[in-house]
Write an enzyme that holds these catalytic residues in place. Structure first.
Site, short mmCIF file in Angstrom:
data_model
loop_
_atom_site.label_atom_id
_atom_site.label_comp_id
_atom_site.label_asym_id
_atom_site.label_seq_id
_atom_site.Cartn_x
_atom_site.Cartn_y
_atom_site.Cartn_z
N CYS A 264 58.84 -13.02 8.05
CA CYS A 264 57.75 -12.06 8.15
C CYS A 264 57.57 -11.69 9.62
O CYS A 264 56.90 -10.79 9.92
CB CYS A 264 56.51 -12.38 7.31
N1 COA Z 1 49.54 -13.45 -13.91
C1 COA Z 1 48.55 -14.03 -14.52
N2 COA Z 1 48.10 -15.32 -14.08
C2 COA Z 1 48.78 -15.76 -13.23
C3 COA Z 1 49.90 -15.11 -12.41
C4 COA Z 1 50.43 -13.74 -12.95
N3 COA Z 1 51.60 -13.43 -12.39
N4 COA Z 1 50.46 -15.94 -11.57
C5 COA Z 1 49.73 -17.14 -11.58
N5 COA Z 1 48.57 -17.05 -12.45
C6 COA Z 1 47.71 -17.82 -12.64
C7 COA Z 1 48.03 -19.38 -12.23
O1 COA Z 1 48.81 -19.74 -13.52
C8 COA Z 1 46.84 -20.18 -12.16
O2 COA Z 1 46.35 -20.52 -13.31
P1 COA Z 1 45.50 -21.81 -13.65
O3 COA Z 1 44.34 -21.66 -12.80
O4 COA Z 1 44.94 -21.82 -15.31
O5 COA Z 1 46.27 -22.83 -13.22
C9 COA Z 1 45.94 -19.04 -11.59
O6 COA Z 1 46.45 -17.80 -11.82
C10 COA Z 1 45.84 -19.14 -10.04
O7 COA Z 1 47.17 -19.34 -9.66
P2 COA Z 1 47.45 -19.48 -8.01
O8 COA Z 1 48.77 -19.33 -7.79
O9 COA Z 1 46.61 -20.55 -7.49
O10 COA Z 1 46.88 -17.84 -7.34
P3 COA Z 1 46.38 -17.64 -6.05
O11 COA Z 1 45.00 -17.17 -5.89
O12 COA Z 1 46.74 -18.68 -5.07
O13 COA Z 1 47.45 -16.41 -5.78
C11 COA Z 1 49.14 -15.91 -4.42
C12 COA Z 1 48.61 -16.55 -5.57
C13 COA Z 1 50.70 -16.12 -4.17
C14 COA Z 1 48.83 -14.38 -4.43
C15 COA Z 1 48.56 -16.26 -3.04
O14 COA Z 1 48.48 -17.70 -3.02
C16 COA Z 1 48.84 -15.89 -1.81
O15 COA Z 1 49.18 -14.66 -1.34
N6 COA Z 1 49.23 -16.73 -0.89
C17 COA Z 1 49.76 -16.71 0.63
C18 COA Z 1 51.18 -16.13 0.33
C19 COA Z 1 51.77 -15.64 1.67
O16 COA Z 1 51.09 -15.05 2.46
N7 COA Z 1 53.02 -15.83 1.80
C20 COA Z 1 53.72 -15.23 2.81
C21 COA Z 1 55.06 -14.57 2.21
S1 COA Z 1 55.88 -13.87 3.31
#
Ligand code: COA
Length: 373
Positions: free
Chosen positions: A156
């Site tokens: 990225c």
């Molecule tokens: N739909 C519904 N629920 C979902 C889901 C989806 N598509 N994906 C995950 N969940 C649920 C999970 O199961 C979890 O449930 P639980 O609390 O019952 O266990 C809950 O939502 C939270 O999941 P989590 O993965 O912890 O979500 P988050 O708030 O951390 O968001 C991201 C996920 C990936 C959006 C976030 O962590 C992020 O953007 N991180 C930085 C990523 C980044 O910058 N990456 C660089 C890539 S270049």
């Protein structure tokens, strides 16, 4: 001493879009098929059923509302769940070359330049569609540019690392001007069957022209005041695809040959590193956060950007100070901060300061401080 200036930017946006509702509908149809087909194992408790995704979760967790993609139909087909981008013959331009040419032409037009004025092309992006010849050399030929070209990949942060390479080349006299191009086909390396990440990415291509200060008319473009790069190894964002795993024993379809991440860990570990890099970079240039008119941040997650901006400024940033393109484009890897810069720079007046900052796999962080001329 020669100084480097950003004199033009360009953007290619694939016309096809997928909104969250459409993406979730396809994902949930896939989940239903998977659970049906594996009904016996699920009933016996040897396999966990897949859970449905939700558009509300996606928007709340990431700020993404829709994404542009090269191919909609393949992604939205529950029996396929990945884009259909046919291979092209060696006599045809590659998909990345086609994207790059559109973005490069716009960057040159914005700068009032033509191909003869450019000495180098750097294709800087997360995923190159082939090993060699370099996509950049193909773009160089398609644009009719003399000189040299090469590809580079820092995930990225590719575009900001490319910007530093371009600024260095211009400042040390190895090129009069350099195009930095980021053709990101993120849909090609996204696992659309993974609930945690199927919504994250979109496709786009940006281009930036970097020139010598003496060649750019006063009042045009942005002075590059400084660049700062940082990397620190982490497995939390990873993609193991490569030419050593071509699909025999290694299994090209295995999930680790696509994008995988520990999103929570990335959020927690990268945000403070980014804020610290931006703050110390500003300090090294004798600038303060309150001097900034704008932050063009990497576009991966809205909550993450808000947190980073708050840490740097000591207060919340509004959308004018830290523009968001994530809602429209999703995460376009290295193109994200440059799309924000491309779309939200024209209102700045002479002397206004801004910072372009990307972050991602590696971990890698690239910070570029600019001033409107
Ligand atoms: N739909 C519904 N629920 C979902 C889901 C989806 N598509 N994906 C995950 N969940 C649920 C999970 O199961 C979890 O449930 P639980 O609390 O019952 O266990 C809950 O939502 C939270 O999941 P989590 O993965 O912890 O979500 P988050 O708030 O951390 O968001 C991201 C996920 C990936 C959006 C976030 O962590 C992020 O953007 N991180 C930085 C990523 C980044 O910058 N990456 C660089 C890539 S270049």
């Amino acid at each position: 001493m020669i100084k480097a200036v950003i004199s033009g930017t360009g953007l290619y946006t694939p016309p096809a879009t997928i909104d969250n509702d459409e993406l979730v509908e396809a994902y949930n149809a896939y989940v239903e098929l998977y659970n049906q087909r594996n009904g016996e194992a699920i009933e016996q408790g040897t396999l966990a059923p897949l859970q449905p995704s939700s558009a509300e979760f996606i928007e709340k967790a990431s700020g993404i509302k829709r994404r542009h993609v090269i191919d909609r139909e393949g992604i939205l087909d529950p029996e396929r769940m990945c884009p259909r981008i046919p291979e092209r013959s060696n006599d045809e331009p590659s998909v990345q070359c086609d994207m790059a040419v559109v973005a490069c032409k716009e960057a040159l037009a914005q700068a009032g330049r033509s191909a003869e004025d450019v000495d180098a092309v750097i294709v800087a992006c997360s995923n190159l569609q082939r090993a060699y010849p370099a996509i950049a050399v193909e773009v160089q030929q398609a644009m009719g540019i003399a000189g040299f070209a090469y590809d580079m990949n820092v995930a990225c942060s590719s575009a900001t690392f490319g910007l530093q390479a371009a600024a260095n080349a211009v400042e040390n006299g190895t090129a009069r001007s350099v195009l930095v191009v980021s053709p990101e086909i993120c849909s090609g390396h996204l696992n659309f069957t993974d609930r945690d990440s199927h919504f994250i990415f979109g496709d786009a291509c940006t281009a930036i022209l970097v020139e010598r200060e003496q060649d750019v008319a006063a009042g045009n473009g942005f002075d590059i005041l400084g660049t700062r790069l940082k990397t620190q190894f982490s497995n939390n964002i990873r993609n193991n695809f490569g030419f050593l795993n071509r699909g025999d024993e290694e299994g090209v379809g295995k999930p680790d040959k696509l994008f995988v991440q520990q999103g929570r860990k990335v959020f927690k570990e990268v945000s403070p590193m980014v804020a610290e890099t931006m703050s110390s970079h500003l300090e090294s240039l004798s600038l303060k956060a309150e001097d900034l008119r704008r932050m063009w941040l990497h576009q991966a997650n809205l909550n993450m950007n808000q947190l980073i901006a708050r840490r740097v400024l000591g207060r919340d940033a509004n959308r004018e100070e830290a523009p968001v393109i994530l809602d429209e484009y999703a995460n376009t890897s290295s193109a994200g901060s440059i799309i924000a810069f491309h779309q939200y720079k024209e209102d700045l007046v002479s002397g206004d300061l801004g910072i372009i900052c990307s972050f991602g796999a590696g971990y890698s962080i690239g910070s570029v401080v600019v001033r409107r001329r």
